[in-house]
Design an enzyme around this catalytic site. Structure first.
Site, PDB file in Angstrom:
ATOM      1  N   THR B 185      15.115  17.332 -33.362  1.00  0.00           N
ATOM      2  CA  THR B 185      16.124  16.294 -33.158  1.00  0.00           C
ATOM      3  C   THR B 185      17.115  16.360 -34.306  1.00  0.00           C
ATOM      4  O   THR B 185      16.748  16.649 -35.441  1.00  0.00           O
ATOM      5  CB  THR B 185      15.483  14.900 -33.173  1.00  0.00           C
ATOM      6  N   GLU B 330      12.743  13.985 -27.547  1.00  0.00           N
ATOM      7  CA  GLU B 330      11.335  13.580 -27.510  1.00  0.00           C
ATOM      8  C   GLU B 330      10.831  13.344 -26.089  1.00  0.00           C
ATOM      9  O   GLU B 330       9.645  13.140 -25.877  1.00  0.00           O
ATOM     10  CB  GLU B 330      11.131  12.289 -28.327  1.00  0.00           C
ATOM     11  N   LYS B 438      21.639  -8.083 -36.661  1.00  0.00           N
ATOM     12  CA  LYS B 438      20.760  -9.214 -36.396  1.00  0.00           C
ATOM     13  C   LYS B 438      21.257 -10.446 -37.115  1.00  0.00           C
ATOM     14  O   LYS B 438      21.101 -10.578 -38.327  1.00  0.00           O
ATOM     15  CB  LYS B 438      19.326  -8.869 -36.809  1.00  0.00           C
ATOM     16  N   TRP B 443      20.797 -10.802 -31.527  1.00  0.00           N
ATOM     17  CA  TRP B 443      21.196  -9.434 -31.785  1.00  0.00           C
ATOM     18  C   TRP B 443      22.612  -9.201 -31.263  1.00  0.00           C
ATOM     19  O   TRP B 443      22.967  -9.614 -30.155  1.00  0.00           O
ATOM     20  CB  TRP B 443      20.238  -8.449 -31.074  1.00  0.00           C
TER      21      TRP B 443
END
Lengths: 540, 540
Positions: B185, B330, B438, B443
């Site tokens: 990645t 992944e 946050k 959020w």
């Protein structure tokens, strides 16, 4: 070195979990055995399957136990599969069309501990239950209002039985190779043999079947399996449809043309599956009523060869593509589907129908070969025919509680069919290997002979068998049931065949009989015929 | 009790075997690095993969060894994958777009023993080879005529190298959990991490991807993956296309609009896949030239969100359906595809575009949940957003040669994305969890803020970050690169945002900068931005 990917065993409950989460509200429509059309959803079906699982566990059913089902295609029947496999037990589908002695043999051999059955079959099981001591309880797939008085052992109405528990149940944690399903073959010879599916094989098979060149179901499909769940693992629809999130329409006990047409039209079915007879009857009904099929896109036809006229009518009159399919109980069951490969190029209607008569090509997960009697591979030229053998993750390696090995040294299973494969991998079954007639090193297809024979106006039904011959090993004998009221002419029939077959393929003799023996599922009993004509001597 | 189905491990060679047998003549078309368009078939590609396997074995490459590839999408590159995995070694795709230090880190960490590379990358690897002692040999994917003089260690032209052996080679017998592929990645933080695919995960993922609601490839498809094989396992096309028998068109190094349009049109491509930029460029080329796309049916778009205008133009101007896809290295990598579920009913164009902007729904084999910071499941209402976690047989459980566990107690992998899921299971990424702001228990999506900010005419690029706040925990700061020649007006931008966002979601401040830092693959480096504004104090 191992990969570092998650351990996520291929378990059947993951299919219904997926459907219930991702396709929660997708309809599952059933024509109930009680009569009305009833509707549920994948989310609700999963909830009821959890209750079945919890209730089975309370009845003492344990991992590996066999639980029989004797039922039509309905949501109740399907949810029992998920409930049974959800505790690690084995759903065992019984075919009500078999002779009662066969049903007793199969349920005894499987040692079924509990039987789910439709109202339709209560009387039959009352006759048989004393011969089936392993079955501890009969759960009738109905509610209290429709529950008959019955002397079936520990009989209970399904809805009462599952009402005793809630959905709070965890699916059993199993190895993916755990047994999940059991289905017996109804061969023409010997005792029925049990095929024992695993969680892995059923999940992989559903994934294989959902490839585009096979069933290719999507969440936008409305799938109606007319083929019964008790017939060869239901051709995978009970797994493939929820896996894809397809709407499921289950026709219950009514398989006549009118009932099926109603569901096809009202429920906007896009894909359906059945044996040729069903489609033949449906097309007659449509013709008689003038009804249309505006939503139907494709029909999967298997079990036996589909008449060219059916394929043509579906295409030309209704705009529906016929997908000829071939498989067997031992293959979970799909082996090939005759979707069209691009290799054939643009075809006119007749050439398209020629290809569509073939059994089709295997998708990923099925390996196929044809061999001669000495195990030598035969060419894929559409001409050479030999024993068809298959290998794959959803194909049997042995039968339930039987010792004999059934795979060759390369791990291939002999299908018992004799087939050609063309250069594009498209297979066609030519005969059963025990029926093919071996004359002087050449093989003659008995089915080919029969198909040509019934083309003659004097012939109602025909069966070709090999009879021993001192010089050629075997020679064909044609057994014919003449049409009613006809004085059949042997020479005319032979002359008819001579225009269609090579000289060495012609039967040495034609004999007329009043009746040809059949099995419970309609197959010609060639063993019986061969016994009857054992002492027969070829003329000349 | 185990089922009685055949032992048929899910090994990658079965994919190319299937393609070579069932789709033997199906074309594999490549734009070669040397220039010309070259054609082969699955049967020929398999034969060459067998040579690669045999030749690798002769070079001493063993089961579990890593073999690097640094190459464009061509048949040669793909056949190395099948050759490498065919002896049980591990193909390791290197991304040439990374910074050279990252390439050195990744190839060193993987301990690649041999590297296949395109002509394009010879000069770069000559610069880097002294830092990569594990690489014993460089095989340049070309023939003798095009082989450059090079000081690469043990360099050899690929065609010469495989010409030394024949195809008489048996694929290695492996466990299906054996390692097969490795892809790192390229995150925005920390060192790259290696995802180690297994044979099982790649085969299952290809089967999952070939479901109708995902890629749904068929033998009648002509598939052109523009997405490079080195990008997140090539989005499965290298496995899914031969599994389905789809024609494969590989665009090599030329990814400009004209070159892609030529292949799309001349090769009659029906399905393609790439990041949005590619499609944006292609559409510009088509508009400029007036070319049409008569055969293209669907384009898969992933990597980042696809602009609504692109989806609209494909639909309205070219009759092509955009399939938004989401996944990650992944995940092998596909997680969702935005094919349309029937739940949405009939949609007009704007409503259809609204749904099409979402990331899509997972198919069988992907489980998904969204959670708040305390691990509580959030509702699927399209509004609540939380950490997106996934589970499945083709999802990583650990990184290569790294100790830290990456799954939660239920076996779910935290994607690092923050997402909503609507009631039909359709997911939308809202932000990266490390970037979400946050504020007082709520959020705020930084991406949302940025998308709205760039809608203002003064803004060339925008990045929203959370900065510490004594009362709210964090408050948003908007960092803006103004358009050239504009005197940017902070209040105008805030007023613009105020019409689109709730008051508590508005940034406390807008600061103007000359440049926003990016990674090699074009992502905003928010870590660097947060460091830069660490000491910044909110006004008032």
């Amino acid at each position: 070195m191992h990969g570092l990917m998650q351990d996520w065993p291929l378990l059947i409950h993951k299919i219904i979990d997926h459907a219930a989460v991702q396709h929660a509200g997708r309809p599952v429509v059933s024509r109930s055995v009680e009569g009305p059309i009833v509707r549920t959803s994948y989310a609700a079906l999963r909830g009821r399957a959890l209750k079945v699982a919890k209730r089975l566990a309370r009845d003492g059913i344990r991992e590996g136990d066999r639980v029989g089902t004797l039922a039509w295609n309905t949501a109740r029947h399907l949810e029992t599969w998920y409930g049974i496999t959800g505790i690690g037990a084995v759903y065992h589908t019984l075919n009500p069309r078999l002779f009662e002695d066969q049903i007793v043999y199969i349920a005894s051999h499987a040692e079924d501990r509990l039987l789910f059955l439709d109202l339709t079959f209560v009387a039959m099981m009352e006759r048989l239950q004393d011969r089936l001591p392993s079955i501890e309880r009969y759960v009738v797939l109905t509610d209290a209002a429709h529950m008959p008085r019955t002397r079936l052992r520990n009989a209970v109405a399904y809805e009462d039985w599952i009402a005793e528990v809630d959905e709070d149940f965890a699916w059993a944690a199993l190895e993916e190779t755990a047994a999940a399903g059991l289905c017996y073959t109804s061969g023409t010879t010997g005792e029925p043999k049990g095929v024992l599916y695993s969680h892995r094989s059923n999940v992989l098979h559903a994934m294989m079947a959902n490839q585009r060149d096979a069933l290719g179901l999507s969440s936008r499909d409305v799938a109606m399996p007319v083929v019964p769940l008790f017939h060869a693992n239901g051709w995978s629809f009970g797994f493939s449809a929820p896996m894809a999130g397809a709407t499921l329409v289950l026709p219950g006990p009514k398989l006549d043309g009118g009932s099926l047409a109603e569901l096809l039209i009202e429920e906007k079915v896009t894909v359906s599956a059945a044996v040729p007879t069903v489609w033949f009857t449906l097309l007659q009904h449509l013709e008689a009523t003038g009804l249309e099929l505006p939503d139907l896109e494709r029909v999967v036809i298997g079990g036996s060869a589909c008449p060219r006229a059916v394929t043509r009518t579906f295409r030309e009159r209704y705009g529906v593509e016929v997908l000829h399919a071939w498989g067997m109980t031992e293959m979970s069951p799909l082996g090939t589907v005759c979707s069209l490969k691009p290799d054939y190029g643009d075809l006119d209607v007749e050439a398209w129908l020629d290809v569509k008569e073939r059994a089709g090509h295997p998708f990923f997960g099925i390996e196929m070969r044809i061999e001669d009697d000495d195990g030598r591979a035969l060419p894929w030229d559409g001409e050479a025919f030999g024993r068809l053998k298959v290998r794959g993750p959803a194909i049997a390696k042995a039968y339930f509680h039987r010792e004999e090995p059934i795979l060759d040294h390369d791990g291939f299973f002999d299908t018992g069919d004799v087939a050609t494969i063309d250069r594009f991998g498209n297979m066609q079954v030519v005969d059963r290997s025990k029926d093919v007639i071996k004359s002087g090193g050449e093989w003659i297809s008995s089915i080919d002979l029969e198909n040509h024979a019934v083309g003659h106006p004097h012939v109602a039904e025909a069966a070709a068998i090999g009879v021993p011959h001192p010089k050629w090993g075997e020679r064909p004998l044609l057994v014919v049931v003449p049409k009613a009221g006809v004085e059949p002419d042997k020479d005319a029939i032979l002359a008819h065949l001579a225009t269609r077959l090579a000289k060495w393929q012609l039967p040495d003799e034609v004999v007329f009989v009043e009746e040809i023996p059949h099995t419970a599922t309609g197959k010609i009993q060639k063993v019986a015929l061969r016994e009857r004509f054992e002492g027969w001597t070829p003329p000349g």
